[in-house]
Design a protein around this motif. Structure first.
Motif, PDB file in Angstrom:
ATOM      1  N   ILE A  52      41.516  -0.617 113.333  1.00  0.00           N
ATOM      2  CA  ILE A  52      42.886  -1.098 113.591  1.00  0.00           C
ATOM      3  C   ILE A  52      43.683  -1.107 112.294  1.00  0.00           C
ATOM      4  O   ILE A  52      43.412  -1.904 111.394  1.00  0.00           O
ATOM      5  N   MET A  53      44.631  -0.222 112.190  1.00  0.00           N
ATOM      6  CA  MET A  53      45.459  -0.102 110.986  1.00  0.00           C
ATOM      7  C   MET A  53      46.791  -0.823 111.201  1.00  0.00           C
ATOM      8  O   MET A  53      47.299  -0.881 112.312  1.00  0.00           O
ATOM      9  N   PRO A  54      47.384  -1.326 110.121  1.00  0.00           N
ATOM     10  CA  PRO A  54      48.695  -1.970 110.272  1.00  0.00           C
ATOM     11  C   PRO A  54      49.776  -0.942 110.585  1.00  0.00           C
ATOM     12  O   PRO A  54      49.714   0.195 110.112  1.00  0.00           O
ATOM     13  N   ASN A  55      50.735  -1.315 111.413  1.00  0.00           N
ATOM     14  CA  ASN A  55      51.883  -0.458 111.690  1.00  0.00           C
ATOM     15  C   ASN A  55      52.960  -0.754 110.653  1.00  0.00           C
ATOM     16  O   ASN A  55      53.677  -1.751 110.767  1.00  0.00           O
ATOM     17  N   ASN A  56      53.029   0.098 109.636  1.00  0.00           N
ATOM     18  CA  ASN A  56      54.031  -0.107 108.592  1.00  0.00           C
ATOM     19  C   ASN A  56      55.439   0.066 109.146  1.00  0.00           C
ATOM     20  O   ASN A  56      55.652   0.809 110.103  1.00  0.00           O
ATOM     21  N   ILE A  57      56.384  -0.631 108.523  1.00  0.00           N
ATOM     22  CA  ILE A  57      57.744  -0.700 109.072  1.00  0.00           C
ATOM     23  C   ILE A  57      58.750  -0.097 108.092  1.00  0.00           C
ATOM     24  O   ILE A  57      58.692  -0.347 106.894  1.00  0.00           O
ATOM     25  N   LEU A  58      59.691   0.680 108.621  1.00  0.00           N
ATOM     26  CA  LEU A  58      60.811   1.200 107.832  1.00  0.00           C
ATOM     27  C   LEU A  58      62.086   0.540 108.347  1.00  0.00           C
ATOM     28  O   LEU A  58      62.457   0.696 109.509  1.00  0.00           O
ATOM     29  N   MET A  59      62.732  -0.247 107.471  1.00  0.00           N
ATOM     30  CA  MET A  59      63.985  -0.908 107.846  1.00  0.00           C
ATOM     31  C   MET A  59      65.164  -0.103 107.302  1.00  0.00           C
ATOM     32  O   MET A  59      65.203   0.199 106.109  1.00  0.00           O
ATOM     33  N   ILE A  60      66.087   0.206 108.188  1.00  0.00           N
ATOM     34  CA  ILE A  60      67.249   1.014 107.815  1.00  0.00           C
ATOM     35  C   ILE A  60      68.498   0.146 107.965  1.00  0.00           C
ATOM     36  O   ILE A  60      68.749  -0.416 109.044  1.00  0.00           O
ATOM     37  N   GLY A  61      69.254   0.012 106.893  1.00  0.00           N
ATOM     38  CA  GLY A  61      70.462  -0.810 106.982  1.00  0.00           C
ATOM     39  C   GLY A  61      71.140  -0.946 105.636  1.00  0.00           C
ATOM     40  O   GLY A  61      70.507  -0.794 104.591  1.00  0.00           O
ATOM     41  N   ALA A  62      72.435  -1.238 105.683  1.00  0.00           N
ATOM     42  CA  ALA A  62      73.228  -1.362 104.462  1.00  0.00           C
ATOM     43  C   ALA A  62      72.758  -2.540 103.621  1.00  0.00           C
ATOM     44  O   ALA A  62      72.019  -3.406 104.093  1.00  0.00           O
ATOM     45  N   THR A  63      73.198  -2.580 102.362  1.00  0.00           N
ATOM     46  CA  THR A  63      72.828  -3.680 101.475  1.00  0.00           C
ATOM     47  C   THR A  63      73.391  -5.002 101.996  1.00  0.00           C
ATOM     48  O   THR A  63      74.479  -5.041 102.569  1.00  0.00           O
ATOM     49  N   ILE A 397      86.917  -2.659 100.559  1.00  0.00           N
ATOM     50  CA  ILE A 397      86.444  -2.227  99.234  1.00  0.00           C
ATOM     51  C   ILE A 397      85.106  -1.500  99.369  1.00  0.00           C
ATOM     52  O   ILE A 397      85.029  -0.291  99.338  1.00  0.00           O
ATOM     53  N   GLU A 398      84.071  -2.276  99.533  1.00  0.00           N
ATOM     54  CA  GLU A 398      82.720  -1.715  99.696  1.00  0.00           C
ATOM     55  C   GLU A 398      81.888  -2.735 100.450  1.00  0.00           C
ATOM     56  O   GLU A 398      81.956  -3.932 100.172  1.00  0.00           O
ATOM     57  N   ASN A 399      81.126  -2.262 101.410  1.00  0.00           N
ATOM     58  CA  ASN A 399      80.346  -3.193 102.238  1.00  0.00           C
ATOM     59  C   ASN A 399      79.063  -3.583 101.514  1.00  0.00           C
ATOM     60  O   ASN A 399      78.124  -2.788 101.427  1.00  0.00           O
ATOM     61  N   ILE A 400      79.034  -4.814 100.997  1.00  0.00           N
ATOM     62  CA  ILE A 400      77.813  -5.307 100.341  1.00  0.00           C
ATOM     63  C   ILE A 400      77.183  -6.446 101.150  1.00  0.00           C
ATOM     64  O   ILE A 400      76.428  -7.245 100.637  1.00  0.00           O
ATOM     65  N   GLY A 401      77.538  -6.502 102.438  1.00  0.00           N
ATOM     66  CA  GLY A 401      76.928  -7.460 103.351  1.00  0.00           C
ATOM     67  C   GLY A 401      77.208  -8.907 102.979  1.00  0.00           C
ATOM     68  O   GLY A 401      78.276  -9.257 102.477  1.00  0.00           O
ATOM     69  N   ALA A 402      76.198  -9.755 103.206  1.00  0.00           N
ATOM     70  CA  ALA A 402      76.349 -11.196 102.983  1.00  0.00           C
ATOM     71  C   ALA A 402      76.558 -11.541 101.518  1.00  0.00           C
ATOM     72  O   ALA A 402      77.016 -12.644 101.198  1.00  0.00           O
ATOM     73  N   ARG A 403      76.219 -10.602 100.621  1.00  0.00           N
ATOM     74  CA  ARG A 403      76.413 -10.876  99.190  1.00  0.00           C
ATOM     75  C   ARG A 403      77.894 -11.087  98.851  1.00  0.00           C
ATOM     76  O   ARG A 403      78.222 -11.706  97.852  1.00  0.00           O
ATOM     77  N   ARG A 404      78.772 -10.553  99.693  1.00  0.00           N
ATOM     78  CA  ARG A 404      80.212 -10.738  99.468  1.00  0.00           C
ATOM     79  C   ARG A 404      80.569 -12.222  99.529  1.00  0.00           C
ATOM     80  O   ARG A 404      81.490 -12.677  98.849  1.00  0.00           O
ATOM     81  N   LEU A 405      79.847 -12.994 100.331  1.00  0.00           N
ATOM     82  CA  LEU A 405      80.127 -14.430 100.436  1.00  0.00           C
ATOM     83  C   LEU A 405      79.915 -15.136  99.100  1.00  0.00           C
ATOM     84  O   LEU A 405      80.611 -16.103  98.792  1.00  0.00           O
ATOM     85  N   HIS A 406      78.946 -14.669  98.311  1.00  0.00           N
ATOM     86  CA  HIS A 406      78.713 -15.257  96.980  1.00  0.00           C
ATOM     87  C   HIS A 406      79.951 -15.067  96.099  1.00  0.00           C
ATOM     88  O   HIS A 406      80.372 -15.986  95.394  1.00  0.00           O
ATOM     89  N   THR A 407      80.532 -13.851  96.154  1.00  0.00           N
ATOM     90  CA  THR A 407      81.730 -13.561  95.364  1.00  0.00           C
ATOM     91  C   THR A 407      82.879 -14.477  95.779  1.00  0.00           C
ATOM     92  O   THR A 407      83.547 -15.084  94.940  1.00  0.00           O
ATOM     93  N   VAL A 408      83.093 -14.577  97.087  1.00  0.00           N
ATOM     94  CA  VAL A 408      84.218 -15.350  97.612  1.00  0.00           C
ATOM     95  C   VAL A 408      84.044 -16.844  97.314  1.00  0.00           C
ATOM     96  O   VAL A 408      84.981 -17.508  96.855  1.00  0.00           O
ATOM     97  N   MET A 409      82.844 -17.372  97.557  1.00  0.00           N
ATOM     98  CA  MET A 409      82.588 -18.805  97.323  1.00  0.00           C
ATOM     99  C   MET A 409      82.694 -19.145  95.844  1.00  0.00           C
ATOM    100  O   MET A 409      83.190 -20.203  95.465  1.00  0.00           O
ATOM    101  N   SER A 410      82.239 -18.243  94.987  1.00  0.00           N
ATOM    102  CA  SER A 410      82.334 -18.469  93.544  1.00  0.00           C
ATOM    103  C   SER A 410      83.798 -18.527  93.113  1.00  0.00           C
ATOM    104  O   SER A 410      84.210 -19.408  92.360  1.00  0.00           O
ATOM    105  N   HIS A 411      84.600 -17.600  93.623  1.00  0.00           N
ATOM    106  CA  HIS A 411      86.030 -17.558  93.301  1.00  0.00           C
ATOM    107  C   HIS A 411      86.724 -18.821  93.811  1.00  0.00           C
ATOM    108  O   HIS A 411      87.632 -19.355  93.155  1.00  0.00           O
TER     109      HIS A 411
END
Length: 455
Positions: A52-63, A397-411
């Protein structure tokens, strides 16, 4: 995964991941099944277990959509050794970079540290008692015969009574701030150069470890408080009480049975050489071919012993903006049979991310300011506006996902963080309203076009 983690059924795993990650149910479901399958394999009939081998996973998605966080939280849930590596840092021979086997050695190192810490906790009580006696001997040394001369019973009794009194004081924590001089072991230098021809990382590591082990450890005298001395000495005494051979054996088994390696940016080594030909694509394909035997299952030499990678779970991830999964060499594609596409975060997702997860940004800022005695709170309309602005900036601008919230909250909150506590005294309340958000973030929205040109 061990038997006392039977509560980690696939549905329970997803429920735990939901506490930290918004959305991405398909990805959560697949990693939950992969994790549970490891437990199932470990408890399968011996005749079939090895097949029984593990089923390795490939996740595809933006940053910023949660790929890394899903893998990291998964490993934490399973209490399994976990490392994250970036595929672009590995190169084939002849190019500058790390060899692919180093990720397995790093995983083994982490497993050893995990097991060592667990073993230290098991003997911590015994080590604490030993340390109390060491501290007592420093404060009130026991009376010994002096050059063959006998010591009177009165002196011995007085010494014993004093030691008993101080022993109680030490146990009760009455002397924690008192300074004493202790001797702590300093590890010998391991940065030893080796003269000769080129040498791979594994051989160099083993030689350095051997030389380091041969060199005596230096004892350094330090003057510290009893509280600090206790921490230092308990670590040293606990290390003496554990069996390192047992630690290594358990750690190697842990790596092979439950280890998780997260390979990020795998799209950066996807080759387009069939279309373009030559250039950097040759190097990228070389990296893929170097990764292949590790993911397929091979024996890797580490300083703790041989690690078989056959049953390690590999989770790869990439944005695949320029390339696509089919640009990976077919053999490597075949080693990641489970493919999950993570969804782009919506404005509603941003709103949930701001308040629902245990580690939500709003909760983090509230905790930071609570340390200063400031009561920070957010109105619901303000959170909607923050989510709307973050989503809008990602779109324009550029889609950086949830990381954009860090920029906005910091500002939004940097001015407040700068003013506390000099201009805003403790016990104050600060409410973030919709109007405040619009005022603070107005310049951020106006200057979004310029931000494209700012490095």
């Amino acid at each position: 995964m061990i038997d006392n983690e039977l509560f980690l059924t696939p549905q329970n795993i997803v429920a735990e991941l939901d506490k930290y990650i918004i959305g991405q149910q398909e990805a959560k479901k697949n990693v939950a099944i992969a994790l549970r399958n490891r437990w199932r394999r470990m408890h399968a009939h011996p005749d079939i277990k090895k097949e029984i081998m593990p089923n390795n996973i490939l996740m595809i998605g933006a940053t910023g959509v949660g790929k890394t966080e899903i893998a990291r939280r998964l490993a934490k849930l399973a209490n399994a050794p976990f490392i994250k590596v970036e595929a672009s840092k590995f190169t084939e021979v002849g190019y500058v970079g790390r060899d692919v086997e180093s990720m397995v050695r790093d995983l083994a190192e982490q497993a050893v540290n995990m097991v060592k810490q667990k073993k230290k906790e098991e003997v911590r009580l015994v080590a604490a008692n030993i340390v109390d006696n060491i501290i007592l001997d420093i404060l009130i040394p026991p009376i010994k015969s002096n050059n063959g001369f006998a010591v009177s019973n009165e002196d011995t009794d007085l010494n014993e009574k004093t030691r008993e009194r101080f022993k109680e004081k030490i146990k009760n924590g009455e002397l924690e701030d008192k300074k004493i001089e202790i001797e702590s072991q300093q590890p010998s230098a391991s940065n030893v150069g080796v003269i000769g021809g080129p040498m791979d990382e594994s051989s160099m590591m083993n030689i350095q470890e051997m030389i380091s082990g041969m060199m005596p450890k230096k004892a350094k005298k330090r003057k510290v408080t009893i509280a600090e001395a206790r921490k230092i000495l308990i670590e040293e005494e606990a290390a003496k009480l554990i069996d390192m051979d047992e630690v290594k054996d358990e750690a190697l088994k842990m790596v092979q049975e439950t280890g998780i390696i997260f390979i990020d940016e795998i799209d950066k080594i996807a080759s387009n050489s069939r279309k373009n030909g030559g250039g950097a694509d040759v190097s990228r394909e070389g990296v893929q071919r170097d990764l292949l035997p590790i993911v397929e299952g091979s024996s890797v030499n580490t300083k703790y012993g041989i690690v078989n990678t056959e049953y390690i779970l590999f989770i790869a991830a990439g944005a695949f903006h320029v390339s696509k999964p089919s640009d990976l060499i077919p053999e490597l594609q075949g080693r990641f049979p489970i493919r999950v596409e993570l969804q782009k975060l919506s404005q509603e997702d941003f709103f949930k991310i701001l308040q629902t997860p245990k580690n939500a940004l709003t909760k983090q800022y509230e905790a930071l300011l609570a340390a200063e005695g400031i009561n920070l709170s957010f109105e619901k309309e303000a959170l909607y506006t923050i989510a709307e602005i973050a989503f809008q900036l990602n779109e324009e601008i550029e889609n950086i996902g949830a990381r954009r919230l860090h920029t906005v909250m910091s500002h939004l909150l940097n001015e407040l963080l700068f003013d506390v506590p000099d201009l805003i005294p403790p016990q104050s309340s600060y409410i973030v309203t919709k109007l405040l958000v619009e005022e603070k973030l107005n310049t951020l929205i106006k200057n979004r076009d310029l931000s494209e040109y700012i490095l």
